[in-house]
Design an enzyme around this catalytic site. Structure first.
Site, PDB file in Angstrom:
ATOM      1  CD1 TRP A 171      -2.001  -2.157   2.160  1.00  0.00           C
ATOM      2  CD2 TRP A 171      -2.650  -1.724   0.066  1.00  0.00           C
ATOM      3  NE1 TRP A 171      -2.848  -3.164   1.764  1.00  0.00           N
ATOM      4  CE2 TRP A 171      -3.268  -2.917   0.488  1.00  0.00           C
ATOM      5  CE3 TRP A 171      -2.908  -1.251  -1.224  1.00  0.00           C
ATOM      6  CZ2 TRP A 171      -4.125  -3.651  -0.338  1.00  0.00           C
ATOM      7  CZ3 TRP A 171      -3.759  -1.980  -2.048  1.00  0.00           C
ATOM      8  CH2 TRP A 171      -4.360  -3.156  -1.600  1.00  0.00           C
ATOM      9  CG  ASP A 172       4.100   2.410   2.850  1.00  0.00           C
ATOM     10  OD1 ASP A 172       3.306   3.320   3.155  1.00  0.00           O
ATOM     11  OD2 ASP A 172       4.822   1.841   3.678  1.00  0.00           O
ATOM     12  CB  ILE A 173       4.615   0.204  -3.483  1.00  0.00           C
ATOM     13  CG1 ILE A 173       5.913  -0.220  -2.776  1.00  0.00           C
ATOM     14  CG2 ILE A 173       4.818   0.254  -5.003  1.00  0.00           C
ATOM     15  CD1 ILE A 173       6.378  -1.637  -3.094  1.00  0.00           C
ATOM     16  N   GLY A 176       2.629   5.879  -3.027  1.00  0.00           N
ATOM     17  CA  GLY A 176       3.691   6.693  -3.634  1.00  0.00           C
ATOM     18  C   GLY A 176       3.442   6.910  -5.117  1.00  0.00           C
TER      19      GLY A 176
END
Lengths: 409, 409
Positions: A171-173, A176
């Site tokens: 989810w971070d990826i 971003g």
């Protein structure tokens, strides 16, 4: 001033200037993604040092490979965010003039001088992407958000009630990369109608949205219950891992009809599956029926894999539509890279005097990978930014350094 | 002609026209992401029907919730790709004039009439993002690529040698979002210098790049061996799941110093950790040392969680910096949505006469979620596209339909 080479090969975003104040994964990934496409990306860091400077994994000298990996090709400017003068310099850099400037990404909490309202008062056409944890502003992190939206519950093994958390901060990826989409969309809009954009993007929303986009929530709403636990079985088609004669594992996937027909042909199991289809009244040419009968398909195919080494399996599948993937550890990827067997996207660069295995942008223009640039040394571009972007004199920069408002490398 | 409502609320990409020919996850997600931002996105599908039309999960009527979820807000045009006339119509739609058109995303293999070379001969400023499996053109899928780059090996449980595959197609999602970045970057470049762009993007490269960006490959290269298996423990800081008194599980994460101090305060364990730090000669205020001593930290904290229900844990953590996440299944997310407890990003729309739980774009402009539009009925925009985009007459469209070159809804 920084020794970091400037972007000699022009990237498609050459000429764009983006300022970011970010930490953890999503924000730095957004900045780096833009930098790898040729944008000039200026990180603003607190004078005390970046929050992620000690984040694992570390190299032998204790330097963060995480930080170096996620800040490739950006510039580093260090300011005392607590002093009014430091805050004024930050706002001035973010809102500096230029039709390809005035672009800002942050994930800060509680810093009023970095808010859209405060910055857009100085530059109304500012494009500001503000990354949040939850959409109401509460902080969140990938590892705590992922459990909320069902992924670890679906990932758990058949024989265990314990959910399995992803090690990949997926989810971070995604957050971003969506931040980059937001920024470029805001820039397009500004070029079209002159307007600025306040854009908010919450990590928890990114998880909720993509789980919904894939149909998983609609499915649970329709059925009124959850999917069964599947272990390594794929949902809705056939795909599972098999042990090979050498103790290694490969995954075999048959989503499309062609992949299934080739898998049956490769393993010489046509007669068995014909008999099974007949006896079960099943039509294994239908994707969903392959899923329903996954256990018997797995059992029928397993001996073919067990008799062969993983290398033999991969060689046999070559030239067919059979989709197989070998399970490799990161070390095995590194070994393959050393043998020259990996995609040219992986490359070793000089990071502050040490070689570092890292990657270019996956976006190839004219089929060429742009050579990645290293991460900056902390604060190495403070002087450059104040002189070149803000036009301050050497004497003024000296005074600011002496007063502790800025930090130079 | 389609009944699908046009985008009444103007999105930031309003006026942009994108054509796509895609299947599976990444390509459709790219198109839908652009459509949710206001672009007019035209799907070209083979007259025989979209490849994903039967992909699981299905609703009670056998309609694909996967397809409906990933094609929200796009238009559907059906052409016979095998006929020269169908190929000509496809190329004409992709290269139709307009400064905000000439934008194409595909993941096709072996269709020369959809290649950059063939299309850019008709429109030299075409921006074409071509999604691949491997960068050499071999097909690949998320479920077979993920094992290649180490993630399932790092995900496996401590007490099992079997790797754990993600159920989330994380690389597909990242690839779809990077395709959007590629398209918007190409558009920016064209607006700056008039040039077109040939952009290639391989799923396997996306996996390799992000694993490298996170420092995982550099770490294995530095150490010469892989990380230990960690189960649900986070790498490099403290984070693991705990069982609660009601049998539910929560994850607790302490990455930053503040999160750690609040976690210790909340659980009343300061004196224990002081004694442990003293006895081990450890400094638990250092993130990496919390990782090294994760087993004893987990053991000390576990009784506090075991004595409380998950609701009590979450209530106690509120207002502190303690980062906790509850494990919920998709069904539990749906239940929370029905109770009105979810982010407004989740919403129920009318999908071809049935309610479907789905999501808006996570990118909020001015803090507003744009209401998602439903997926089109297959072929519902064929007539509109031929008439409005290509300017064909009703008689000509009738002839093409009769000849089987196009398919209308």
């Amino acid at each position: 001033m920084s020794d970091q080479p400037t972007n000699t090969a022009l990237g498609p975003l050459d000429g764009l200037r983006v300022v970011e104040t970010t930490s953890f994964v999503a924000g730095p990934l957004a900045g780096m993604t833009l930098a790898q496409l040729g944008a000039e990306v200026i990180r603003l860091d607190p004078a005390s040092g970046p929050a992620d400077a000690g984040r694992w994994p570390l190299d032998h000298d204790g330097r963060s490979l995480f930080w170096a990996g996620l800040n490739k090709g950006v510039r580093s400017v260090a300011l005392d965010f607590r002093s009014p003068e430091g805050q004024e310099l930050a706002a001035a850099l973010i809102t500096a003039p230029g039709e390809n400037a005035g672009l800002f990404v942050d994930n800060t909490i509680g810093r009023d001088f970095l808010s859209y309202d405060s910055l857009s008062a100085r530059r109304p056409d500012l494009v500001h992407v503000h990354i949040q944890g939850h959409p109401d502003g509460r902080p969140a992190m990938d590892y705590a958000v992922n459990p909320l939206y069902g992924v670890p519950m679906l990932t758990r093994q058949v024989d265990s009630d314990r959910p399995v958390n992803h090690v990949l901060p997926a989810w971070d990826i995604a957050t971003g990369l969506l931040a980059v989409t937001g920024l470029l969309t805001g820039l397009h809009k500004r070029r079209s109608d002159g307007s600025g954009s306040r854009i908010d993007l919450a990590l928890a929303d990114v998880a909720a949205a993509h789980v919904a986009h894939l149909g998983w929530l609609a499915e649970a709403a329709e059925r009124g219950h959850d999917r069964p636990r599947l272990g390594n079985h794929m949902f809705g088609a056939f795909g599972v891992d098999f042990g090979c004669a050498d103790g290694r594992r490969v995954i075999a996937v048959a989503i499309t009809g062609q992949q299934w027909r080739d898998l049956v042909r490769l393993t010489g199991t046509q007669a068995v599956f014909d008999a099974i289809a007949e006896s079960l009244g099943a039509d294994l040419s239908v994707e969903g029926q392959r899923f329903e009968h996954r256990a018997i398909i797995e059992a029928v195919l397993a001996p073919w894999f067990a008799k062969r080494t993983s290398a033999e399996v991969l060689a046999a599948a070559e030239g067919t539509r059979v989709m197989v993937g070998e399970f490799r550890s990161p070390k095995e990827v590194v070994d393959a890279f050393r043998r020259g067997e990996e995609s040219a996207i992986l490359t070793e660069i000089d990071q502050a005097g040490s070689p570092m295995l890292t990657a270019a942008s996956p976006l190839r223009w004219d089929d060429v990978y742009a050579e990645p640039r290293p991460a900056p040394a902390f604060a190495s571009d403070t002087e450059w930014a104040l002189a070149d972007v803000l036009g301050l004199s050497g004497a003024e920069i000296g005074r600011l350094a002496e007063a502790g408002v800025i930090r130079e490398h």
